[in-house]
Design a protein around this motif. Structure first.
Motif, mmCIF file in Angstrom:
data_model
loop_
_atom_site.group_PDB
_atom_site.id
_atom_site.type_symbol
_atom_site.label_atom_id
_atom_site.label_comp_id
_atom_site.label_asym_id
_atom_site.label_seq_id
_atom_site.Cartn_x
_atom_site.Cartn_y
_atom_site.Cartn_z
ATOM 1 N N ARG A 62 0.825 -1.208 0.000
ATOM 2 C CA ARG A 62 0.000 0.000 0.000
ATOM 3 C C ARG A 62 0.863 1.263 0.000
ATOM 4 N NH1 ARG A 62 -3.327 -3.207 3.360
ATOM 5 N NH2 ARG A 62 -2.315 -2.392 5.239
ATOM 6 N N VAL A 102 -3.401 3.267 -13.546
ATOM 7 C CA VAL A 102 -2.174 4.022 -13.812
ATOM 8 C C VAL A 102 -1.139 3.134 -14.487
ATOM 9 C CG1 VAL A 102 -0.223 5.229 -12.739
ATOM 10 C CG2 VAL A 102 -2.548 5.608 -11.898
ATOM 11 N N THR A 103 -0.967 1.928 -13.971
ATOM 12 C CA THR A 103 0.042 1.013 -14.515
ATOM 13 C C THR A 103 -0.274 0.637 -15.954
ATOM 14 O OG1 THR A 103 0.492 0.110 -12.316
ATOM 15 C CG2 THR A 103 1.155 -1.227 -14.201
ATOM 16 N N ALA A 147 2.192 1.796 -3.423
ATOM 17 C CA ALA A 147 1.162 2.179 -4.395
ATOM 18 C C ALA A 147 0.656 3.598 -4.187
ATOM 19 C CB ALA A 147 -0.014 1.202 -4.291
ATOM 20 N N ASP A 148 1.037 4.241 -3.100
ATOM 21 C CA ASP A 148 0.548 5.583 -2.783
ATOM 22 C C ASP A 148 1.198 6.603 -3.716
ATOM 23 O OD1 ASP A 148 -0.190 8.009 -1.710
ATOM 24 O OD2 ASP A 148 0.246 7.445 0.367
ATOM 25 N N PRO A 149 0.428 7.245 -4.588
ATOM 26 C CA PRO A 149 1.020 8.161 -5.572
ATOM 27 C C PRO A 149 1.586 9.432 -4.956
ATOM 28 C CG PRO A 149 -1.378 8.292 -5.651
ATOM 29 C CD PRO A 149 -1.042 7.157 -4.726
ATOM 30 N N THR A 161 -2.858 -0.313 -8.405
ATOM 31 C CA THR A 161 -2.760 0.899 -9.238
ATOM 32 C C THR A 161 -2.958 0.568 -10.716
ATOM 33 O OG1 THR A 161 -0.356 0.638 -9.514
ATOM 34 C CG2 THR A 161 -1.109 1.895 -7.597
ATOM 35 N N TRP A 162 -3.810 -0.408 -11.016
ATOM 36 C CA TRP A 162 -3.839 -0.937 -12.376
ATOM 37 C C TRP A 162 -4.167 0.124 -13.429
ATOM 38 C CZ3 TRP A 162 -1.563 -3.927 -15.289
ATOM 39 C CH2 TRP A 162 -2.062 -4.277 -16.560
ATOM 40 N N GLN A 198 0.834 -3.349 -8.776
ATOM 41 C CA GLN A 198 0.089 -3.265 -10.033
ATOM 42 C C GLN A 198 -1.398 -3.509 -9.817
ATOM 43 O OE1 GLN A 198 2.141 -6.110 -12.515
ATOM 44 N NE2 GLN A 198 3.512 -4.564 -13.360
ATOM 45 N N ARG A 220 4.572 2.777 -11.640
ATOM 46 C CA ARG A 220 4.180 4.055 -11.065
ATOM 47 C C ARG A 220 5.301 5.076 -11.275
ATOM 48 N NH1 ARG A 220 4.514 5.373 -5.080
ATOM 49 N NH2 ARG A 220 5.335 7.207 -6.155
#
Length: 285
Positions: free
Chosen positions: A126, A263-264, A129-131, A260-261, A257, A158
């Motif tokens: 997590r 974005v990925t 995955a945090d942008p 964040t799919w 992934q 990312r």
């Protein structure tokens, strides 16, 4: 889980709930396991550079009445380790080196799965995955190659993923740009490196979160880590095996992934378009 790992595993599981001094002590014990805790309480406290009350608090948090109770249980486990044939040495040691390594790799992967807490793994994924968080990766003499591999994969999943080079002159500028809430992924296995520990400590002072990927003996950098993912890296050679660490890296990538799919997927399409335009790779004709 093997019986002989009971106390070791309990200590690993407790790392996230310990005070700074207790984590320093636990990291010292794990780094010299099991011999570090077989002596007197004063000797252990001195070696770990903590107070004797810290030792008492730690063993009580692990469920023991006191240090004598803890040491008695540890001695019993060590005796079991000494009289029980190691499964990894059964038969395979007399076979072909390919078979020996294959057997050890499978054993290491199974042990690594037992060592890694699922909640810690999910928490690390997590964070990755945090942008809002920039991600930095750091490795040591051997593990810098794994850090590079991690960055290569994660950069596609990312944005804002950077490798901190191993050269001592290169990491101060990286720390200069590191901000509170950023993420440092550290790879450190025995023999643990002072530079890695120093950079990790400085990153925490900047407010960065730390994910440590290490071996079962646990790098001293664990005292600064929010999440510690320990791997079993034994090998029938003078060199430790990095296969379990690579497996953890690739599994983390898959987890990120999944989180964040959208974005990925977009980034993967852009990368493929750039590859096609640059003719970087050969295509089948």
């Amino acid at each position: 889980m093997n019986v002989e790992l009971t106390i070791e595993r309990r200590m690993r599981d407790a790392l996230g709930d310990l005070t700074r001094a207790e984590r320093q002590l636990a990291t010292h014990i794990l780094g010299h396991y099991p011999m570090s805790a077989l002596g007197s309480i004063s000797a252990l406290a001195k070696a770990a550079e903590v107070s004797t009350p810290t030792v008492v608090r730690l063993v009580q948090k692990l469920g023991f009445r006191g240090y004598p109770d803890y040491r008695k249980s540890l001695r019993a486990e060590v005796e079991t380790m000494l009289v029980t044939p190691l499964a990894r040495d059964k038969g395979g040691a007399h076979g072909h080196i390919l078979d020996q390594f294959a057997e050890r790799v499978v054993t290491n992967l199974q042990a690594t799965l037992a060592l890694i807490d699922r909640a810690d793994f999910d928490g690390a994924a997590r964070l990755l995955a945090d942008p809002k968080r920039r991600v930095y990766a750091l490795g040591g003499r051997v593990t810098h190659a794994i850090a590079d591999y991690f960055v290569t994969l994660m950069t596609v999943a990312r944005p804002d993923v950077m490798l901190i080079p191993g050269l001592s002159s290169a990491w101060p500028p990286a720390l200069l740009d590191m901000k509170k809430g950023d993420l440092l992924v550290v790879f450190d296995i025995r023999r643990y490196e002072n530079t890695v520990l120093q950079i990790t400590e400085l990153a925490r002072e900047h407010g960065a979160e730390v994910i440590l990927i290490t071996d079962r003996w646990v790098s001293p950098a664990a005292i600064h880590a929010r999440y510690t993912l320990a791997c079993q890296i034994d090998a029938p050679s003078p060199w430790d095996s990095t296969v379990p660490i690579l497996a953890v890296v690739e599994t983390l990538l898959a987890a990120v992934q999944g989180l964040t799919w959208e974005v990925t997927e977009a980034r993967l399409k852009q990368v493929e378009a750039l590859h096609a335009r640059s003719r970087l790779f050969r295509t089948k004709t």
